[in-house]
Design an enzyme around this catalytic site. Sequence first.
Site, PDB file in Angstrom:
ATOM      1  N   CYS A 178       2.016   0.516  -8.405  1.00  0.00           N
ATOM      2  CA  CYS A 178       3.213   1.081  -7.600  1.00  0.00           C
ATOM      3  C   CYS A 178       4.475   0.899  -8.639  1.00  0.00           C
ATOM      4  O   CYS A 178       5.561   1.626  -8.386  1.00  0.00           O
ATOM      5  CB  CYS A 178       3.504   0.142  -6.442  1.00  0.00           C
ATOM      6  SG  CYS A 178       3.709  -1.396  -6.635  1.00  0.00           S
TER       7      CYS A 178
ATOM      8  N   ALA B 215       2.321   6.236   3.656  1.00  0.00           N
ATOM      9  CA  ALA B 215       1.718   6.716   5.002  1.00  0.00           C
ATOM     10  C   ALA B 215       1.333   5.519   5.844  1.00  0.00           C
ATOM     11  O   ALA B 215       1.444   5.571   7.064  1.00  0.00           O
ATOM     12  CB  ALA B 215       0.737   7.697   4.706  1.00  0.00           C
ATOM     13  N   VAL B 216       0.398   4.595   5.107  1.00  0.00           N
ATOM     14  CA  VAL B 216      -0.082   3.578   5.908  1.00  0.00           C
ATOM     15  C   VAL B 216       1.192   2.536   6.200  1.00  0.00           C
ATOM     16  O   VAL B 216       1.123   1.887   7.207  1.00  0.00           O
ATOM     17  CB  VAL B 216      -1.114   2.984   5.186  1.00  0.00           C
ATOM     18  CG1 VAL B 216      -1.510   1.484   5.728  1.00  0.00           C
ATOM     19  CG2 VAL B 216      -2.298   3.812   4.734  1.00  0.00           C
ATOM     20  N   GLY B 217       2.108   2.452   5.529  1.00  0.00           N
ATOM     21  CA  GLY B 217       3.247   1.506   5.779  1.00  0.00           C
ATOM     22  C   GLY B 217       3.838   2.088   7.123  1.00  0.00           C
ATOM     23  O   GLY B 217       4.334   1.132   7.712  1.00  0.00           O
TER      24      GLY B 217
ATOM     25  N   GLY C 133       0.800  -1.151   0.102  1.00  0.00           N
ATOM     26  CA  GLY C 133       0.013  -0.069  -0.033  1.00  0.00           C
ATOM     27  C   GLY C 133       0.762   1.218  -0.155  1.00  0.00           C
ATOM     28  O   GLY C 133       1.840   1.308  -0.547  1.00  0.00           O
TER      29      GLY C 133
ATOM     30  N   GLU D 282       5.621  -3.477   0.873  1.00  0.00           N
ATOM     31  CA  GLU D 282       5.490  -3.196  -0.577  1.00  0.00           C
ATOM     32  C   GLU D 282       4.963  -1.834  -0.930  1.00  0.00           C
ATOM     33  O   GLU D 282       3.654  -1.867  -0.761  1.00  0.00           O
ATOM     34  CB  GLU D 282       5.145  -4.446  -1.395  1.00  0.00           C
ATOM     35  CG  GLU D 282       5.546  -5.608  -1.145  1.00  0.00           C
ATOM     36  CD  GLU D 282       6.990  -5.653  -1.431  1.00  0.00           C
ATOM     37  OE1 GLU D 282       7.482  -4.732  -2.521  1.00  0.00           O
ATOM     38  OE2 GLU D 282       7.840  -6.703  -1.123  1.00  0.00           O
TER      39      GLU D 282
END
Length: 611
Positions: free
Chosen positions: A386, A333-335, A330, A352
């Site tokens: 991505c 920011a969420v990583g 994803g 990833e």
Amino acid sequence: VVYSCCFKMTSSITHILNGSADALTVAFACTFSVIFLSLFSKKHMYIIWSVVGLLPILYLPDYTIPLPECCGFLREVDPPYVVPVGFFAFVMALYHLFCASPRRSENHYIVDESCFEDFTLVSEENKGREYSLEEMGQVVDEMRRSFNSGLTRPIEKRLQQLKCLYQFFKDHTEDIEKAVAADLHRPDVEIAIYEVSIPMADIKTMINNLDEWTQPEEVGFHLLSFPSKQFIQPEPLGLSFVIGTWNYPVQLTLVPVAAAIAAGNTVILKLSNISSHTARLIAEELPKYMDPRVFQIVGANYPVNATMDGDYLVGTELLKHRYDIIFFTGSVAVGKVVMKAAANYLTPVVLELGGKNPVYIDSSANIDLAAKRTVWARMFNAGQQCIAPDYVLCHRDVIDAFTARCKHYCETMYDNTPECKNIGRIVNKRRMDVLKKTLADTLSHEGTKLIHGGRVHEDEMYISPTVMQVTLDSALMQEETFGPILAVTQVDNVNEAVSIINAREKPLALYVFTSDSDVEKLVVNNTSSGGVTVNSCLYHVGHPGLPFGGVGNSGMGSYHGKHGFDAFSHMKPVMQKSVMNDFGLLSDPFFLYPPYNKTKRMLVDALLSTM
């Protein structure tokens, strides 16, 4: 020696094929086969011992060997050939005695199924059940206990689950294509390649190679530990938590699941409900194929809509618990949120992520081919991937020709109308609003030149394939675009391109078009990225033998094929010290133990000086 070895080994195979099979010829052929196979198995010690056994055969002396009466059958063989053939067998025996690693056996696993008797959620009766937020903690606990039972360690169990996953793809190929099309309106060819063919090929690779991957990997001799055998034993990490994504809702979700199962883990999968049709298909159909004690799906009953962000609710709840590895695909920011939650339990993560992936177009490149492949890769899945090329650094001598060919391919490969079936659609209104603002800000920036496209149809969630020539400070060059918009900017030479790339966050992918090998090496050797494709785009990700993953801000860890198995495994070193009745001379050196004295120190120094 090398020339003689190669010549004799090659000629020996030829002689056998022609019907000649004397002892020397067979010895050469066997040796050649051993070395040839060892090259494919990457067991370097096997090559070394094989060559040592081969050396005496290279220069045969002219002598005879008296044979005892009990070996009369050997009198039929020319005596000079007995010694080298025998020596080769002797050396290979030494190899297996001192260097060969033990073979894995199904009898070496302990499976205790008594723990399943008190499971209340993870069971055949509840297969496919959708859990509430309050129940998710119990699901995590029962899946951890399932792993601790040893259920997933035997290779046969792993293979059985991988075959079930493969069967799901075979039975639901059409359903997958329809679901992904409903979510993203992607062309059926794109879906067939990325959401069906590539995942199935990856799972098939795991099925075909799992037995080899799980074998202990031998490690070479070392004087300090001699005599001993040493090897690396892959072992599963434990309970895996895989967080899926929406842009490739099948491949980027189920390939990590397959890798986790292949490595012997239990798996909890959280689907992305942004691609709601695909999430619903997987949640309803896949559990019918899988053992619920090995694989569980959670969160598909919490949608993402105007009144609820189900992905956030479920993800937040699940990240409160402990896992042995978390795999996330994803945004950056969420990583960071996932990594922060994992840090509470020191849980390893595979992230990833993404970033702005550069393309360098050299003056020596095939400009027509570069434009075609760059436009195709940028517009794949409407740019929502991505690894998509995000911006082009084009040599000033060819920038006009390159942008002209980009315009040509935008016009010929796509209809440039909302009815176009050759390009996907933007996933939701939030993403559409972000892309609209980026387009408007870029067009209003001084120095921007619209090469093609720029048309937006919000009702259809459609943005026409767009190419813009921009400056480095424009809005389009700041953040990852994640849409069908390609930025092109001018550079004077490859050194400037490298400097621009290195001044930014490390990308997930980098692409370079050139016919000059020196330029290729300059870019590859002086930049850092998750992966590189030369003279095309995207292709390195589709090869199951190449790792797919990021570096720095684009992620950490990698997977695909064997690399996925490794990502979900712990490589455990094991050493077996030999016990010999040699009075402590080799197997248990007396000088290692107290009380120490000058003699022992002298022996230790002598030993260390040989290393």
